[in-house]
Design an enzyme around this catalytic site. Structure first.
Site, PDB file in Angstrom:
ATOM      1  N   PHE A 140      -3.881   3.642  15.142  1.00  0.00           N
ATOM      2  CA  PHE A 140      -4.162   4.667  14.148  1.00  0.00           C
ATOM      3  C   PHE A 140      -5.302   4.155  13.265  1.00  0.00           C
ATOM      4  CE2 PHE A 140      -1.241   8.296  13.683  1.00  0.00           C
ATOM      5  CZ  PHE A 140      -0.483   8.089  14.819  1.00  0.00           C
TER       6      PHE A 140
ATOM      7  N   PRO B 283      -2.904 -11.674  10.895  1.00  0.00           N
ATOM      8  CA  PRO B 283      -3.236 -11.393  12.295  1.00  0.00           C
ATOM      9  C   PRO B 283      -3.345  -9.893  12.513  1.00  0.00           C
ATOM     10  CG  PRO B 283      -0.939 -12.102  12.083  1.00  0.00           C
ATOM     11  CD  PRO B 283      -1.565 -12.244  10.724  1.00  0.00           C
ATOM     12  N   ASP B 284      -4.187  -9.483  13.447  1.00  0.00           N
ATOM     13  CA  ASP B 284      -4.275  -8.067  13.810  1.00  0.00           C
ATOM     14  C   ASP B 284      -3.240  -7.824  14.901  1.00  0.00           C
ATOM     15  OD1 ASP B 284      -4.977  -5.566  15.022  1.00  0.00           O
ATOM     16  OD2 ASP B 284      -6.873  -5.694  13.931  1.00  0.00           O
ATOM     17  N   ILE B 285      -2.161  -7.162  14.519  1.00  0.00           N
ATOM     18  CA  ILE B 285      -1.022  -6.992  15.434  1.00  0.00           C
ATOM     19  C   ILE B 285      -1.446  -6.185  16.662  1.00  0.00           C
ATOM     20  CG2 ILE B 285       1.337  -6.120  15.638  1.00  0.00           C
ATOM     21  CD1 ILE B 285       1.526  -6.425  12.532  1.00  0.00           C
TER      22      ILE B 285
ATOM     23  N   ASN C 266       0.851  -1.197   0.000  1.00  0.00           N
ATOM     24  CA  ASN C 266       0.000   0.000   0.000  1.00  0.00           C
ATOM     25  C   ASN C 266       0.884   1.243   0.000  1.00  0.00           C
ATOM     26  OD1 ASN C 266       0.503   0.851   2.859  1.00  0.00           O
ATOM     27  ND2 ASN C 266      -0.354  -1.179   3.227  1.00  0.00           N
TER      28      ASN C 266
ATOM     29  N   LYS D  44       8.142 -17.356 -10.727  1.00  0.00           N
ATOM     30  CA  LYS D  44       7.340 -16.274 -11.284  1.00  0.00           C
ATOM     31  C   LYS D  44       6.153 -16.859 -12.062  1.00  0.00           C
ATOM     32  CE  LYS D  44       7.561 -12.424 -14.466  1.00  0.00           C
ATOM     33  NZ  LYS D  44       8.293 -11.785 -15.545  1.00  0.00           N
TER      34      LYS D  44
ATOM     35  N   LYS E 250     -13.630   1.047  16.152  1.00  0.00           N
ATOM     36  CA  LYS E 250     -12.325   0.374  15.995  1.00  0.00           C
ATOM     37  C   LYS E 250     -11.563   0.358  17.310  1.00  0.00           C
ATOM     38  CE  LYS E 250     -10.516   0.660  12.024  1.00  0.00           C
ATOM     39  NZ  LYS E 250      -9.937   1.168  10.793  1.00  0.00           N
TER      40      LYS E 250
ATOM     41  N   ASP F 150      -4.458  -6.309   5.382  1.00  0.00           N
ATOM     42  CA  ASP F 150      -5.469  -7.125   6.070  1.00  0.00           C
ATOM     43  C   ASP F 150      -5.383  -8.579   5.621  1.00  0.00           C
ATOM     44  OD1 ASP F 150      -6.602  -5.119   7.637  1.00  0.00           O
ATOM     45  OD2 ASP F 150      -7.660  -4.321   5.890  1.00  0.00           O
TER      46      ASP F 150
ATOM     47  N   LYS G 211     -10.496  -3.172  18.955  1.00  0.00           N
ATOM     48  CA  LYS G 211      -9.077  -3.536  19.132  1.00  0.00           C
ATOM     49  C   LYS G 211      -8.687  -3.526  20.608  1.00  0.00           C
ATOM     50  CE  LYS G 211      -7.860  -2.529  14.507  1.00  0.00           C
ATOM     51  NZ  LYS G 211      -6.875  -3.099  13.607  1.00  0.00           N
TER      52      LYS G 211
HETATM   53  O1  C5P Z   1      -8.180  -2.372  11.089  1.00  0.00           O
HETATM   54  P1  C5P Z   1      -7.388  -1.216  10.614  1.00  0.00           P
HETATM   55  O2  C5P Z   1      -6.323  -1.592   9.655  1.00  0.00           O
HETATM   56  O3  C5P Z   1      -8.185  -0.044  10.094  1.00  0.00           O
HETATM   57  O4  C5P Z   1      -6.726  -0.664  11.954  1.00  0.00           O
HETATM   58  C1  C5P Z   1      -5.729   0.259  11.964  1.00  0.00           C
HETATM   59  C2  C5P Z   1      -4.868   0.113  13.203  1.00  0.00           C
HETATM   60  O5  C5P Z   1      -4.626  -1.251  13.507  1.00  0.00           O
HETATM   61  C3  C5P Z   1      -3.509   0.699  12.983  1.00  0.00           C
HETATM   62  O6  C5P Z   1      -3.027   1.146  14.243  1.00  0.00           O
HETATM   63  C4  C5P Z   1      -2.717  -0.497  12.460  1.00  0.00           C
HETATM   64  O7  C5P Z   1      -1.316  -0.319  12.679  1.00  0.00           O
HETATM   65  C5  C5P Z   1      -3.274  -1.623  13.264  1.00  0.00           C
HETATM   66  N1  C5P Z   1      -3.274  -2.916  12.558  1.00  0.00           N
HETATM   67  C6  C5P Z   1      -2.464  -3.929  12.993  1.00  0.00           C
HETATM   68  N2  C5P Z   1      -2.504  -5.152  12.368  1.00  0.00           N
HETATM   69  C7  C5P Z   1      -3.329  -5.376  11.344  1.00  0.00           C
HETATM   70  C8  C5P Z   1      -4.178  -4.352  10.875  1.00  0.00           C
HETATM   71  C9  C5P Z   1      -4.122  -3.113  11.505  1.00  0.00           C
HETATM   72  O8  C5P Z   1      -1.679  -3.716  13.935  1.00  0.00           O
HETATM   73  N3  C5P Z   1      -3.345  -6.563  10.758  1.00  0.00           N
END
Ligand code: C5P
Length: 415
Positions: free
Chosen positions: A339, A317-319, A220, A299, A353, A289, A357
């Site tokens: 953020f 995973p959502d860190i 991105n 390739k 959010k 995501d 989270k």
């Molecule tokens: O869910 P979204 O991407 O909108 O959330 C944004 C926040 O979550 C940011 O702080 C981003 O660094 C964190 N994030 C994360 N791991 C992910 C997706 C988002 O830590 N897989």
């Protein structure tokens, strides 16, 4: 490619800096440093040793700082005719750049043969003394120099660097003076309020890159600028800073530890490990995501049939959410900040959010297209409501956000 850091240091406006030069070829870099300080609005006074005057003239430095330059303790110009007391009294910070091996030895021994050493010895309590050594690598490595560096550090000076690389003498190694831009960062750090003194701050920054095959992937437009600005501001606030960065082209702020990763899984692993030692986690990274379910070993080739390959994704995973569930965070020992970049319903989505989270503070970008820009505006959402941080450079915004985080830490004095 590494970008030059932004010359965006409004906090130096009006600050009184005494710049000292001692003998060394790095004096030519001190001229540039002087210019940067003046451009940042600092009031710069210059004191030079006699050896420094052999490398660069006082006239050059006088033209750059716009003030008379001092070279002798017998100079009768200062108010009380005591240059060594008066110049030190006027300064909020003393930076000696370059600091020669001999000069550091003088300070280590408490000697004051010339004006600049006198100024350092006579400086009032609370005035930071920064030394930027510059010398040949063997002089730097000599046990006597190392002993002296250790001594001046123990006596309260901050020794900056040194950098490694090609030297004027033709040798390669440690002993180069830090670059003027880095020294400018050191000055701003030394003068900043220490709202995070002694805390360990972990920051994720930049995009992630999710490989499709050995030459392609999904990423991105995150530049990493906000995360790197947060790292710099946290260091300036007195924190020990660990940055975990995706693929970016931004220079590492001075004093910040950086670990580079590529994918969301790698970022997750690195962050989870550092989070066991952190007091604050700031998630500025734009983490993908989803990632392709499989990375092709070779390739992927067009076969001429006109068919397009189908990509299958799995969720990353959502860190941030995982860190917020880690034992330190649950025990209230790790403060998490997220953020959010939303294209609509900013407040509603950001508040949801934050809840989802499980973090105490969320900073939502106001306005789309913040990626890659040098400025931003934020809406802070916490349990008590919202607060706007108006549009400013990412550097200034990061300083404000660090102050807001410090205010919300458990045990922080109420503002
Ligand atoms: O869910 P979204 O991407 O909108 O959330 C944004 C926040 O979550 C940011 O702080 C981003 O660094 C964190 N994030 C994360 N791991 C992910 C997706 C988002 O830590 N897989």
């Amino acid at each position: 490619m590494t970008e030059t850091p932004l010359l965006d240091t409004p906090e130096l406006a009006g600050r009184r800096v005494l710049l000292g030069l001692t003998g060394g070829i790095a004096c030519y870099k001190a001229a540039e440093l002087c210019r940067l300080l003046v451009r940042s609005g600092a009031q710069v006074r210059v004191a030079m040793t006699h050896a420094a005057c052999r490398f660069i003239t006082p006239l050059t430095m006088q033209a750059l700082c716009g003030q008379p330059v001092f070279t002798s303790q017998w100079d009768a110009r200062p108010h009380n005719h005591m240059a060594h007391i008066e110049l030190g009294r006027e300064a909020e910070l003393i930076l000696v750049a370059p600091a020669s091996a001999d000069f550091i030895a003088q300070l280590a021994g408490g000697r004051a043969d010339e004006l600049l050493a006198l100024l350092c010895l006579a400086r009032p309590d609370g005035v930071p003394l920064l030394l930027a050594p510059a010398m040949n690598r063997q002089m730097w490595q000599h046990p006597a120099t190392q002993r002296n560096v250790h001594q001046v550090s123990a006596d309260g000076a901050s020794v900056l660097g040194v950098a490694s690389g090609a030297q004027a003498c033709g040798e390669v190694g440690e002993g180069r003076m830090l670059a003027p831009e880095q020294l400018l960062q050191c000055v701003t750090a030394a003068l900043a309020p220490k709202s995070l003194a002694g805390l360990r701050v972990l920051i994720s920054a930049g995009p992630t890159f999710e490989a499709i095959d050995p030459v392609r992937g999904i990423t991105n437009l995150s530049s990493g600028k906000m995360g790197f600005a947060m790292a710099r501001a946290a260091f300036e606030a007195g924190a020990q800073v660990q940055l975990v960065a995706g693929p970016v082209h931004v220079a590492t702020p001075y004093g910040v530890q950086r670990t580079d990763v590529t994918s969301a899984l790698q970022m997750h692993a690195a962050v989870m490990e550092y989070a066991t030692q952190a007091d604050i986690f700031i998630a500025t990274a734009a983490v993908a995501d989803w990632r392709p379910a499989e990375k092709a070993a070779q390739k992927i080739k067009k076969d001429g049939s006109g068919d397009t390959p189908a990509l299958h994704f799995v969720e990353n995973p959502d860190i941030l959410a995982d860190v917020a569930l880690s034992p330190r965070a649950v025990a209230g020992q790790l403060f998490c900040v997220g953020f959010a970049a939303e294209s609509e319903n900013l407040l509603e989505y950001a508040a949801a959010k934050r809840q989802r989270k499980g973090v105490p503070l969320l900073a939502a970008n106001i306005g789309a297209a913040t990626f890659g820009r040098d400025d931003n505006a934020l809406l802070l959402v916490d349990e008590s409501g919202t607060q706007q941080l108006p549009r400013a450079s990412k550097r200034v915004l990061a300083q404000r956000l660090i102050a807001e985080i410090a205010r919300r830490l458990p045990g922080a004095a109420a503002a």
